[in-house]
Design a protein around this motif. Structure first.
Motif, PDB file in Angstrom:
ATOM      1  N   ILE A 142       0.832  -1.398  -0.059  1.00  0.00           N
ATOM      2  CA  ILE A 142       0.088  -0.025   0.034  1.00  0.00           C
ATOM      3  C   ILE A 142       1.119   1.097  -0.127  1.00  0.00           C
ATOM      4  O   ILE A 142       1.716   1.265   0.854  1.00  0.00           O
ATOM      5  N   TYR A 143       0.685   2.195  -0.991  1.00  0.00           N
ATOM      6  CA  TYR A 143       1.216   3.229  -1.096  1.00  0.00           C
ATOM      7  C   TYR A 143       0.598   4.631  -1.030  1.00  0.00           C
ATOM      8  O   TYR A 143      -0.690   4.536  -1.088  1.00  0.00           O
ATOM      9  N   LEU A 144       1.221   5.562  -0.524  1.00  0.00           N
ATOM     10  CA  LEU A 144       0.616   6.943  -0.381  1.00  0.00           C
ATOM     11  C   LEU A 144       1.417   8.201  -1.200  1.00  0.00           C
ATOM     12  O   LEU A 144       2.565   8.110  -1.068  1.00  0.00           O
ATOM     13  N   THR A 145       0.866   8.859  -1.886  1.00  0.00           N
ATOM     14  CA  THR A 145       1.585   9.970  -2.435  1.00  0.00           C
ATOM     15  C   THR A 145       2.246  10.920  -1.268  1.00  0.00           C
ATOM     16  O   THR A 145       1.717  11.180  -0.285  1.00  0.00           O
ATOM     17  N   LYS A 146       3.399  11.317  -1.730  1.00  0.00           N
ATOM     18  CA  LYS A 146       4.302  12.097  -0.682  1.00  0.00           C
ATOM     19  C   LYS A 146       3.537  13.330  -0.658  1.00  0.00           C
ATOM     20  O   LYS A 146       2.830  13.909  -1.481  1.00  0.00           O
ATOM     21  N   PRO A 147       4.205  14.344   0.557  1.00  0.00           N
ATOM     22  CA  PRO A 147       3.465  15.442   0.713  1.00  0.00           C
ATOM     23  C   PRO A 147       3.912  16.269  -0.580  1.00  0.00           C
ATOM     24  O   PRO A 147       4.834  16.322  -0.719  1.00  0.00           O
ATOM     25  N   GLY A 148       3.084  17.313  -0.797  1.00  0.00           N
ATOM     26  CA  GLY A 148       3.297  18.140  -1.912  1.00  0.00           C
ATOM     27  C   GLY A 148       3.113  17.687  -3.365  1.00  0.00           C
ATOM     28  O   GLY A 148       3.163  18.344  -4.391  1.00  0.00           O
ATOM     29  N   VAL A 149       2.844  16.414  -3.565  1.00  0.00           N
ATOM     30  CA  VAL A 149       2.383  15.973  -5.028  1.00  0.00           C
ATOM     31  C   VAL A 149       1.279  16.500  -5.510  1.00  0.00           C
ATOM     32  O   VAL A 149       0.225  16.414  -4.570  1.00  0.00           O
ATOM     33  N   ASP A 150       1.263  16.901  -6.618  1.00  0.00           N
ATOM     34  CA  ASP A 150      -0.048  17.330  -7.373  1.00  0.00           C
ATOM     35  C   ASP A 150      -0.831  16.094  -7.803  1.00  0.00           C
ATOM     36  O   ASP A 150      -0.461  15.600  -9.093  1.00  0.00           O
ATOM     37  N   VAL A 151      -1.781  15.988  -6.944  1.00  0.00           N
ATOM     38  CA  VAL A 151      -2.587  14.721  -7.531  1.00  0.00           C
ATOM     39  C   VAL A 151      -3.594  14.997  -8.652  1.00  0.00           C
ATOM     40  O   VAL A 151      -4.242  14.007  -8.814  1.00  0.00           O
ATOM     41  N   SER A 152      -3.569  16.165  -9.025  1.00  0.00           N
ATOM     42  CA  SER A 152      -4.437  16.237 -10.287  1.00  0.00           C
ATOM     43  C   SER A 152      -3.510  15.834 -11.547  1.00  0.00           C
ATOM     44  O   SER A 152      -4.199  16.027 -12.641  1.00  0.00           O
ATOM     45  N   GLN A 153      -2.580  15.596 -11.399  1.00  0.00           N
ATOM     46  CA  GLN A 153      -1.575  15.328 -12.497  1.00  0.00           C
ATOM     47  C   GLN A 153      -1.633  13.623 -12.556  1.00  0.00           C
ATOM     48  O   GLN A 153      -1.848  12.936 -11.665  1.00  0.00           O
ATOM     49  N   THR A 154      -1.175  13.050 -13.656  1.00  0.00           N
ATOM     50  CA  THR A 154      -0.485  11.657 -13.775  1.00  0.00           C
ATOM     51  C   THR A 154       0.210  11.125 -12.542  1.00  0.00           C
ATOM     52  O   THR A 154       1.247  11.852 -12.289  1.00  0.00           O
ATOM     53  N   LEU A 155      -0.061   9.980 -12.326  1.00  0.00           N
ATOM     54  CA  LEU A 155       0.735   9.526 -11.067  1.00  0.00           C
ATOM     55  C   LEU A 155       1.966   8.759 -11.750  1.00  0.00           C
ATOM     56  O   LEU A 155       2.077   7.970 -12.577  1.00  0.00           O
ATOM     57  N   LYS A 156       3.079   9.041 -10.838  1.00  0.00           N
ATOM     58  CA  LYS A 156       4.582   8.591 -10.926  1.00  0.00           C
ATOM     59  C   LYS A 156       4.799   7.883  -9.926  1.00  0.00           C
ATOM     60  O   LYS A 156       4.619   8.085  -8.837  1.00  0.00           O
ATOM     61  N   TRP A 157       5.874   6.771 -10.181  1.00  0.00           N
ATOM     62  CA  TRP A 157       6.590   5.873  -9.074  1.00  0.00           C
ATOM     63  C   TRP A 157       7.009   6.854  -7.979  1.00  0.00           C
ATOM     64  O   TRP A 157       7.036   6.602  -6.768  1.00  0.00           O
TER      65      TRP A 157
END
Length: 494
Positions: A142-157
């Protein structure tokens, strides 16, 4: 060979009773709900008018296919490659994570700010995966996006950090996997929870889901108010052991000892080319998964992560993991076991077949699957032979399991079937017998007249009915002097 009788409640270690399903594992994250499932449930897909703008954009990109196939956001990465994170990242490149690089489902990965989000507070919550076709063995990341990531954009590793891992988890009767996942206490705002469910088999089918969430910033109380809630013991792997120490053909073994120094349970993995660099994580997952499922998580292999506020296994630091137990007197012992070789013949010893199991009852129409998986030692061939009961057509699966569809039997009455398993190699063979009873469809029985109160001096024959201790009892065969209620579940009095 010594015989051991297993209780019906534990018979599933050797036999599974299932209805026919596809061989593939399928499903989606139910909570927090994956985006392909949310779009499906919100509707409007077949009229071209989804109420959510992101779902509408995904529909325009890929049509209805990603939502019809909401339980198949998956990719096959053959063993052992799925254990190599670099190979996984190459198979699912940046931008394609939410649709597992399946071009027909690319709409699930489009950049958009309007994906419907599930609100979750920091702390521990129950993660639920709806498995329309469960599969074990498997493992979870289970992963979570890091703080500050723009989640309106496509997801990267590189947008992700691993926050939770689980090994093999038992699926519930409702075909749902449930596990505790912890959102770090300092997180808030919009994020993406990214789930990987990976089958451990040659095909290596893995499922990848994006769940859009909003972390509310209101921390939930921990599962246990006294965290960390387990007593930290010795290192899981002694410091003089490296990841390369066990050799192919050897087995790594871990014994969990109770407060008296007695073995409570043992776990082992044989070292192969597929798991040579991952045996520690797989062994730890076996142990933690077993105690999570059967003993409320009273043993965990790993260490407490203060920032994330939960236990985890440190997969990149072999010696940073410990034996943790609810009982401070319990302990664990790691060992390496040499390959079982006959010192005189220098050959693999004769395999031991599964021990005989107690006859179980199944309903008519059930598909009974008999597995040779727990056989001890290496074997080259597997043979099944029917020993008793009406002749039935059977199929043998990819892993030598025997599948018996009881639909072909007469639906009335009981049918006792038994099959012999024979495993063999160059040094010999060994056999064991599996038996089960197929219970037919129930008919309305004729209730025999009650003969009166039970009399110890009277002779009773099959069908005679008496009253004793406020209950009605029926004799299954000739009896005299046997008190009702004392003959057991399968005795003369039922």
């Amino acid at each position: 060979m010594s015989k051991q009788i297993f209780k019906l409640s534990s018979i599933l270690t050797a036999m599974y009773f299932i209805v026919p399903t596809t061989a593939q594992a399928h499903g989606w994250v139910e909570f927090p709900e994956a985006r392909q499932s949310i779009c499906y449930e919100q509707g409007g897909l077949w009229t071209g008018n989804p109420p959510n703008a992101a779902c509408a954009a995904a529909l325009q990109e890929s049509g209805t296919y990603p939502f019809i196939q909401r339980n198949e956001v998956a990719i096959n990465i053959q063993a052992p490659d799925y254990l190599d994170q670099n190979i996984v990242k190459a198979a699912i490149p940046d931008g394609s994570l939410c649709y597992a690089n399946d071009s027909q489902k690319s709409g699930l990965g489009i950049a958009h700010s309007d994906w419907t989000r599930t609100e979750i507070a920091p702390g521990t919550f129950e993660f639920i995966f709806n498995a329309t076709a469960p599969h074990n063995p498997s493992y979870w990341e289970i992963y979570l996006t890091k703080p500050g990531v723009d989640v309106s954009q496509t997801l990267k590793w590189d947008d992700l950090e691993l926050i939770q891992e689980y090994g093999d988890i038992t699926v519930g009767a409702d075909k749902k996997y449930r596990m505790n996942v912890t959102i770090p206490a300092d997180r808030s705002g919009d994020a993406v929870l990214y789930t990987r469910w990976q089958r451990i088999d040659p095909v290596g089918e893995g499922f990848y889901n994006c769940s859009d969430i909003t972390i509310t910033g209101d921390e939930q109380p921990p599962v246990d108010p006294d965290l960390p809630y387990l007593n930290k013991g010795e290192q899981f792997i002694p410091s003089d052991i490296s990841i390369n120490t066990p050799q192919i053909g050897e087995s790594v073994k871990y014994d969990v000892l109770n407060q008296y120094g007695e073995v409570h349970n043992s776990f082992s993995i044989k070292i192969t080319t597929d798991n040579q660099l991952d045996w520690d994580r797989l062994l730890a997952s076996q142990i933690s998964g077993y105690y999570e499922t059967n003993h409320s998580g009273h043993v965990f292999i790993g260490d407490w992560h203060a920032e994330m506020n939960h236990y985890m296994y440190f997969r990149d630091n072999l010696h940073a993991n410990y034996f943790n137990s609810k009982d401070e007197r319990a302990s664990g012992v790691f060992s390496i076991v040499a390959e079982e070789i006959d010192p005189q013949l220098k050959a693999v010893i004769t395999p031991q077949a599964l021990q005989e199991i107690e006859i179980a009852e199944v309903e008519h129409g059930t598909v009974v699957v008999l597995h040779p998986h727990n056989t001890q030692g290496e074997f080259d061939s597997v043979q099944w032979a029917q020993l008793s009961g009406p002749a039935v057509n059977v199929e043998q699966g990819l892993y030598s399991e025997l599948m018996v569809n009881t639909e072909q039997l007469d639906s009335q009455g009981e049918h006792e079937l038994s099959f012999r398993l024979t495993v063999s190699n160059n040094e010999g063979s060994d056999s064991s017998v599996y038996g089960f009873t197929v219970i037919g469809e129930e008919e309305t029985p004729e209730v025999p007249p009650v003969e009166g109160d039970w009399d110890a001096d009277k002779v009773y024959v099959e069908g005679d009915t008496v009253t004793f201790d406020g209950r009605t009892w029926t004799a299954k065969w000739w009896t005299q002097g046997e008190q009702p209620g004392t003959t057991g579940e399968w005795g003369v009095w039922r």
